[in-house]
Structures are given as C-alpha cells and as structure tokens.
Enzyme design. Structure first.
Site, PDB file in Angstrom:
ATOM      1  N   ILE A 199       0.876  -1.170   0.000  1.00  0.00           N
ATOM      2  CA  ILE A 199       0.000   0.000   0.000  1.00  0.00           C
ATOM      3  C   ILE A 199       0.917   1.225   0.000  1.00  0.00           C
ATOM      4  O   ILE A 199       2.083   1.139   0.375  1.00  0.00           O
ATOM      5  CB  ILE A 199      -0.987   0.030   1.191  1.00  0.00           C
ATOM      6  CG1 ILE A 199      -0.249   0.033   2.528  1.00  0.00           C
ATOM      7  CG2 ILE A 199      -1.965  -1.133   1.120  1.00  0.00           C
ATOM      8  CD1 ILE A 199      -1.194   0.146   3.734  1.00  0.00           C
ATOM      9  N   ASP A 200       0.397   2.350  -0.472  1.00  0.00           N
ATOM     10  CA  ASP A 200       1.223   3.546  -0.625  1.00  0.00           C
ATOM     11  C   ASP A 200       1.853   3.961   0.696  1.00  0.00           C
ATOM     12  O   ASP A 200       1.293   3.728   1.777  1.00  0.00           O
ATOM     13  CB  ASP A 200       0.380   4.711  -1.162  1.00  0.00           C
ATOM     14  CG  ASP A 200      -0.076   4.486  -2.593  1.00  0.00           C
ATOM     15  OD1 ASP A 200       0.512   3.623  -3.274  1.00  0.00           O
ATOM     16  OD2 ASP A 200      -1.027   5.177  -3.018  1.00  0.00           O
ATOM     17  N   ASN A 201       3.001   4.604   0.606  1.00  0.00           N
ATOM     18  CA  ASN A 201       3.683   5.098   1.806  1.00  0.00           C
ATOM     19  C   ASN A 201       2.792   6.024   2.624  1.00  0.00           C
ATOM     20  O   ASN A 201       2.850   6.027   3.854  1.00  0.00           O
ATOM     21  CB  ASN A 201       4.967   5.836   1.417  1.00  0.00           C
ATOM     22  CG  ASN A 201       6.000   4.927   0.786  1.00  0.00           C
ATOM     23  OD1 ASN A 201       5.899   3.706   0.854  1.00  0.00           O
ATOM     24  ND2 ASN A 201       6.992   5.521   0.157  1.00  0.00           N
TER      25      ASN A 201
ATOM     26  N   ARG B 295      -7.253   6.755  -4.971  1.00  0.00           N
ATOM     27  CA  ARG B 295      -6.902   8.178  -5.034  1.00  0.00           C
ATOM     28  C   ARG B 295      -7.252   8.770  -6.392  1.00  0.00           C
ATOM     29  O   ARG B 295      -7.834   9.859  -6.482  1.00  0.00           O
ATOM     30  CB  ARG B 295      -5.411   8.349  -4.742  1.00  0.00           C
ATOM     31  CG  ARG B 295      -5.017   7.926  -3.344  1.00  0.00           C
ATOM     32  CD  ARG B 295      -3.509   7.747  -3.204  1.00  0.00           C
ATOM     33  NE  ARG B 295      -2.801   8.984  -3.499  1.00  0.00           N
ATOM     34  CZ  ARG B 295      -1.484   9.083  -3.598  1.00  0.00           C
ATOM     35  NH1 ARG B 295      -0.725   8.010  -3.436  1.00  0.00           N
ATOM     36  NH2 ARG B 295      -0.920  10.237  -3.850  1.00  0.00           N
TER      37      ARG B 295
END
Length: 475
Positions: free
Chosen positions: A262-264, A383
């Site tokens: 998952i994104d930072n 997003r």
C-alpha cells in the site's frame, strides 16, 4: 583496510533484528546540487530528474536550514554515517560510475566519490548501491568526456576480452543487481549506481511497533501500517521499512517478507509472510481474488454509492491518469463505494498532529468518509478514481491540485467528461502534458486513506486496523 575489519563492520550492521533502534538526531542537510566529475577514467554524473530513462533518481523533500559544505565545488553534507536518521530527506544525489580499477566495491566507491568507508558500508547495507557488468547508455546530462569513456569501455573489442560477460547479450550484461557485500569484487568496466542520499523514513523511529501488530500467526504477521512508512522498502532503502522494524519488534531472527503493497502515505492492514513458502501462497490467493480488502477514504466531497468504473493509463509512473470512457489498452479500474457519510473536517490540531498537508481545497467544515471495496488492485486506484469524481482525498497533494484545476477549467482534462476534440495526435499529446503539469507531488505525510480490513479464504482469516487518524482524539 583489511577484510576482517570490513566483515566486523557488516556483522554489526542494522539488520541484526534484536538491536535497539537508534535515537533520532538531526544531521546536517545539504542544498540541492549537481556535481559532475571525471577523473582517473571514472565516469560519474549526479542527477536530479526523475525521468532519465534507465537512470532514474528519487525525488525528495529538501530542508536547507542546515548546510555543511565539504568543498567549495560541491555543497554536500559532511558524510559520516546514515544513522541517526535525519528528520527530512536530503536533496537527491545519485552517482553513476564506470569502474576504472578493479578491486573491492567499498574501496572503489570511497576513492571515486571521496566518501568515508563507514558511510559507504551503510549505503551498501541500506541496499543503495547497484552494479551491472556493462554500463547503460549515459543520460542527456553526460559530458562529452563521459560519453567518450562510455564508448571506450563498451567497444565490442573491449567487451570480448571480459570473461564475466561471455555468453551474455548486451541487454543481459546491462541488467542491474543490488550490491550486498562490501567485499564484492568489481572489475574494470563494471557500472555502479550509488544512491548517496537514499530516501529516508524518519517515522520508523517514532513508532511503537509492538502496538501496531494486529496478529501473529505461524506463517504470517498482520500489521497496522503507519502512514509515512514503506511496507518493504524502496529502491535505495530496504532498511527503514515496516518489514524490518516489525521483525525487530517481534524479536524475529529471520526478517518478514512483503506480500503486497500500500502507498507510503496510506495506513492500515498489510500482511507480512514469515516464510518464502507462505509468501508464494498468499500471492496465489491474491491472483485468485481470494483476498478481500476494504478501505476507509476521507474525501473532500461526496461520492455516490455503488460500483465506479474508470480506465487507467498503463504507464508505470505517477500521477495515474484516469479516463471515464474506455480507452484501448488501458486497465479497467473498479471499486465499490459501500457507504459515504458526512463527517466533520479534521480539526487544525489533528491535522497538525498528523502533518496533513493543506493542498488548497476550500474547506467547508465537512469531509466525507467512504467505505470502499477494492475490486481491482491498481496503484493509486482509490486516489485517482475519487479525484476523477472531483472528490480527492484529504491531504493528497498529488491529486487535489489537478482536481481543483479541472473544476476551474472543465475542458482541461483530455480524458474527462468535458474533454475537447483534438485535430491531431500531437495536439492531444500536448494537452496530456499540460494536464499532467497540474498534478502535485506525491505526499510525504499521511492522507485520508486507510486499509481498514483484510480477509481471505472466504472470511476465515479476518483482520481490522485501528481507528484512522482522522477519528483520533485531538489530545
């Protein structure tokens, strides 16, 4: 500098999972600079751009409040060690070298870049040094002298004399691999890429990692990942990652293995395998769509419930461009908005506590918390899709500026509802480049997104994250 000493240095490295976490301290941080040098037949060029073909450089936030110059030529910090970790990322510095004198990689880099042995040892430990048997094509920023040397060391007559590349194609010999030992021998003509300023994750040192462990099973660990951290590390930093720090917190002698990402800037549930065998098993479950993920997204505007479908441009870089209409070759993206409820906009105190960026969206006192079932797993999917609905996520510095720009100029998005008709491919490409220019930078802090649930095997394994940051008390 004997091999015994080097072995001792490596033996005391940070991947001893039982060692205590270092105390955070500010290091001197450099101004952004580019230093090009060429001496003793060493090809070296520093780069800042994130789009230089095969020679990509990381982009990072720059703090220039403390600057220490080591020489009047380049304004770099005084290098000592990579730890303690600086609170901000240094300005990017990536060096590309062609080895002119064979020997241990540590000694060569120290000599070529004038860096201390302990610092280079740290870089190798962080996974920030790569090699290839044959150098790739130099970037446009290379000097005529550097190009001359590149041509000299890659001439067929020269390559034929190197036993190490016998039987390999040029493409195979140009493939890069991570250097894992300070004693690794590099021969004349070897290409080296050194991320002198690897991307850092100071947040790793602030987290109580034991409190983020959701479950420990025989084959896996479920972690409530904090925002501002990397699940399994980055291209140039495999040390400051959730997998490494969770392994230490649990006292494991074998590091945990990343099974998915998952994104930072996203927080929430991630599964880390304890064995390579289970890592393969879990990857199989993902491929067979046996893993279900639910997300909580804090959007700046309401989103309709139901299945939302878009198409994503198949280019492996950000921002991710989304089309409402089908485009041949683009990837279908689907998510299901299960519910969308109006909630108070996070207070100033909460935003400050979690370092939420003010991205210019006109706040109206309320945000919208959406529960989302991710039906296809694309990078930045939630997003990008919510931004396409003019409902980007709170704090998303990449997608909010573009959403604002499209609201102010509805025909700006060449893939949007009000897209224009273009008379040629060149005109369309210019419009696409113009559209991309309205996106911002990837968030370096938290955004309004949490992987709140993960389950597999028809719900037999089911785990939930804690409360998302925007529900936390202001204390």
């Amino acid at each position: 500098m004997g091999s015994v000493t080097l072995a001792t240095i490596i033996a005391s490295g940070y991947r001893s999972f039982g060692m205590p976490v270092a105390v955070l301290r500010t290091l001197a941080i450099t101004r952004e600079a580019v230093n090009i040098c060429c001496k003793k037949r060493v090809v070296a060029w520093s780069c800042r751009s994130s789009h230089i073909g095969a020679l990509n450089c990381e982009s990072s936030r720059i703090d220039v409040t403390h600057t220490t110059c080591t020489s009047p030529v380049n304004c770099y910090p005084e290098y000592q060690r990579l730890l303690p970790c600086p609170p901000q990322n240094h300005a990017p510095r990536v060096e590309h070298l062609v080895v002119s004198e064979g020997g241990p990689v540590l000694e060569y880099i120290c000599k070529a870049l004038d860096l201390p042995p302990l610092f280079v040892t740290d870089l190798i430990h962080f996974g920030a040094v790569y090699y290839a048997l044959v150098s790739p094509q130099p970037p446009p920023s290379a000097t005529p002298e550097q190009i001359r040397i590149f041509k000299e060391v890659t001439k067929p007559s020269v390559l034929r004399k190197r036993d190490s590349i016998r039987g390999k194609t040029i493409q195979e010999a140009q493939k890069t691999f991570r250097i894992s030992s300070v004693d690794q021998f590099v021969e004349v003509g070897t290409y080296l890429r050194v991320y002198v300023h690897p991307k850092r994750f100071p947040r790793c040192y602030e987290i109580d990692w034991n409190s983020r462990i959701i479950a420990v099973a025989e084959s896996y660990v479920v972690l409530d990942k904090p925002a501002c951290t990397s699940v399994g590390g980055t291209t140039n930093n495999i040390e400051e990652s959730c997998a490494t720090f969770a392994s230490r917190a649990l006292g494991l002698t074998t590091p945990l293995i990343t099974t998915h990402q998952i994104d930072n800037c996203t927080e929430g549930c991630v599964v880390l395998a304890r064995t390579k065998e289970y890592c393969s098993i879990f990857h199989g479950k993902i491929r067979e769509k046996k893993v279900k993920k639910l997300y909580l997204a804090l959007a700046v505007a309401p989103v309709p419930t139901g299945v939302i479908t878009h198409y994503m441009r198949p280019i492996n870089r950000s921002p991710k461009l989304i089309s409402e209409d089908y485009v041949k070759g683009w990837h279908m993206c689907q998510l299901e908005v299960i519910e969308c409820r109006k909630v108070p906009w996070p207070s100033t105190v909460v935003q400050k506590k979690y370092c939420i960026e003010d991205c210019g969206w006109l706040k109206e006192g309320y945000a919208y918390e959406c529960k989302i079932n991710l039906l296809t797993g694309r990078t930045h999917q939630i997003r990008a899709q919510l931004a396409a609905y003019k409902a980007p996520l709170v704090g998303d510095s990449m997608y909010i500026p573009a959403a604002i720009a499209e609201i102010e100029n509805p025909g700006l998005n060449p893939f949007g509802k009000y897209k224009k008709d273009y008379t040629s491919d060149d005109e369309k490409e210019m419009a696409v480049m113009e559209w991309i220019s309205h996106y911002g930078k990837e968030p370096s802090v938290a955004i309004g997104l949490q992987a709140c649930q993960i389950s597999w095997d028809d719900g037999e394994q089911f785990y939930e994250a804690g409360s998302p940051w925007w529900r936390c008390e202001e204390a």
